[in-house]
Design a protein around this motif. Structure first.
Motif, short mmCIF file in Angstrom:
data_model
loop_
_atom_site.label_atom_id
_atom_site.label_comp_id
_atom_site.label_asym_id
_atom_site.label_seq_id
_atom_site.Cartn_x
_atom_site.Cartn_y
_atom_site.Cartn_z
N THR A 2 0.83 -1.20 0.00
CA THR A 2 0.00 0.00 0.00
C THR A 2 0.86 1.25 0.00
O THR A 2 1.96 1.27 0.57
CB THR A 2 -0.91 0.04 1.25
OG1 THR A 2 -0.10 0.04 2.40
CG2 THR A 2 -1.85 -1.15 1.28
N ALA A 3 0.38 2.27 -0.65
CA ALA A 3 1.09 3.55 -0.65
C ALA A 3 0.82 4.23 0.68
O ALA A 3 -0.31 4.29 1.15
CB ALA A 3 0.60 4.41 -1.81
N ARG A 4 1.85 4.75 1.28
CA ARG A 4 1.69 5.43 2.56
C ARG A 4 1.90 6.91 2.38
O ARG A 4 2.79 7.34 1.65
CB ARG A 4 2.69 4.89 3.57
CG ARG A 4 2.44 3.44 3.83
CD ARG A 4 3.13 2.99 5.05
NE ARG A 4 2.86 1.57 5.22
CZ ARG A 4 2.53 1.04 6.35
NH1 ARG A 4 2.47 1.77 7.42
NH2 ARG A 4 2.29 -0.23 6.43
N THR A 5 1.08 7.67 3.06
CA THR A 5 1.22 9.12 3.02
C THR A 5 2.27 9.52 4.03
O THR A 5 2.33 8.99 5.13
CB THR A 5 -0.13 9.78 3.36
OG1 THR A 5 -1.12 9.25 2.50
CG2 THR A 5 -0.06 11.27 3.20
N ARG A 6 3.11 10.47 3.65
CA ARG A 6 4.16 10.95 4.53
C ARG A 6 4.01 12.45 4.70
O ARG A 6 3.49 13.14 3.83
CB ARG A 6 5.52 10.60 3.95
CG ARG A 6 5.70 9.09 3.81
CD ARG A 6 7.08 8.71 3.42
NE ARG A 6 8.05 8.77 4.49
CZ ARG A 6 8.24 7.84 5.41
NH1 ARG A 6 7.49 6.77 5.41
NH2 ARG A 6 9.17 7.97 6.32
N CYS A 7 4.47 12.95 5.83
CA CYS A 7 4.42 14.38 6.12
C CYS A 7 5.29 15.13 5.11
O CYS A 7 6.42 14.72 4.83
CB CYS A 7 4.91 14.64 7.54
SG CYS A 7 4.97 16.39 7.98
N ALA A 8 4.78 16.22 4.57
CA ALA A 8 5.51 16.98 3.56
C ALA A 8 6.70 17.73 4.15
O ALA A 8 7.61 18.10 3.43
CB ALA A 8 4.56 17.97 2.89
N ALA A 9 6.72 17.94 5.46
CA ALA A 9 7.81 18.70 6.07
C ALA A 9 8.87 17.81 6.72
O ALA A 9 10.06 17.98 6.50
CB ALA A 9 7.26 19.67 7.11
N CYS A 10 8.45 16.81 7.52
CA CYS A 10 9.43 16.01 8.26
C CYS A 10 9.54 14.57 7.76
O CYS A 10 10.34 13.80 8.27
CB CYS A 10 9.11 16.02 9.75
SG CYS A 10 7.62 15.11 10.19
N ASP A 11 8.71 14.17 6.79
CA ASP A 11 8.75 12.86 6.15
C ASP A 11 8.37 11.72 7.09
O ASP A 11 8.74 10.57 6.85
CB ASP A 11 10.12 12.61 5.52
CG ASP A 11 10.07 11.58 4.42
OD1 ASP A 11 9.08 11.57 3.68
OD2 ASP A 11 11.02 10.79 4.31
N ARG A 12 7.62 11.99 8.13
CA ARG A 12 7.12 10.91 9.00
C ARG A 12 5.93 10.25 8.33
O ARG A 12 5.15 10.92 7.64
CB ARG A 12 6.66 11.47 10.34
CG ARG A 12 7.78 11.94 11.20
CD ARG A 12 7.27 12.43 12.51
NE ARG A 12 8.39 12.95 13.28
CZ ARG A 12 8.32 13.22 14.56
NH1 ARG A 12 7.20 13.08 15.21
NH2 ARG A 12 9.37 13.66 15.19
N ILE A 36 9.52 20.66 17.62
CA ILE A 36 9.78 22.07 17.27
C ILE A 36 10.87 22.09 16.22
O ILE A 36 11.89 21.45 16.40
CB ILE A 36 10.19 22.87 18.51
CG1 ILE A 36 9.02 22.90 19.46
CG2 ILE A 36 10.64 24.27 18.15
CD1 ILE A 36 9.24 23.65 20.74
N PRO A 37 10.73 22.79 15.13
CA PRO A 37 9.60 23.61 14.72
C PRO A 37 8.44 22.76 14.23
O PRO A 37 8.64 21.65 13.75
CB PRO A 37 10.15 24.47 13.59
CG PRO A 37 11.23 23.65 12.99
CD PRO A 37 11.81 22.86 14.14
N ARG A 38 7.23 23.28 14.35
CA ARG A 38 6.03 22.57 13.92
C ARG A 38 6.03 22.42 12.41
O ARG A 38 6.51 23.28 11.68
CB ARG A 38 4.78 23.33 14.35
CG ARG A 38 4.65 23.60 15.84
CD ARG A 38 4.32 22.38 16.60
NE ARG A 38 3.04 21.83 16.22
CZ ARG A 38 2.14 21.43 17.05
NH1 ARG A 38 2.34 21.52 18.33
NH2 ARG A 38 1.01 20.93 16.61
N CYS A 39 5.50 21.32 11.92
CA CYS A 39 5.52 21.04 10.49
C CYS A 39 4.72 22.05 9.68
O CYS A 39 5.09 22.38 8.56
CB CYS A 39 5.01 19.63 10.22
SG CYS A 39 6.20 18.39 10.75
N ASN A 40 3.63 22.58 10.23
CA ASN A 40 2.87 23.58 9.48
C ASN A 40 3.67 24.87 9.34
O ASN A 40 3.54 25.59 8.36
CB ASN A 40 1.49 23.82 10.07
CG ASN A 40 1.54 24.23 11.52
OD1 ASN A 40 2.58 24.21 12.14
ND2 ASN A 40 0.39 24.60 12.06
N ASP A 41 4.53 25.19 10.30
CA ASP A 41 5.39 26.37 10.20
C ASP A 41 6.50 26.16 9.18
O ASP A 41 6.81 27.06 8.40
CB ASP A 41 6.02 26.71 11.55
CG ASP A 41 4.98 27.14 12.59
OD1 ASP A 41 3.90 27.62 12.18
OD2 ASP A 41 5.26 26.97 13.78
#
Length: 55
Positions: A2-12, A36-41
């Motif tokens: 399955t394809a997994r979604t990863r965070c665009a900022a920290c790649d988790r 810190i820093p938050r991924c949305n920032d």
């Protein structure tokens, strides 16, 4: 596999319904981890929909 979604900022990896979409509407998924820093920032400066003032 399955394809997994990863965070665009920290790649988790984002499993299930974890993560939130970018508030600017670019389609990126960001994690809500409390590091810190938050991924949305971090993503805020990288977002392709970022409106920067032009001189």
């Amino acid at each position: 596999m399955t394809a997994r979604t990863r965070c665009a900022a920290c790649d988790r990896p984002l499993t299930g319904r974890r993560g939130r979409p970018c508030v600017r509407g670019c389609g990126a998924r960001l994690c809500t981890a409390r590091h810190i820093p938050r991924c949305n920032d971090v993503h805020g400066g990288q977002c392709p929909h970022l409106n920067t003032p032009e001189n």
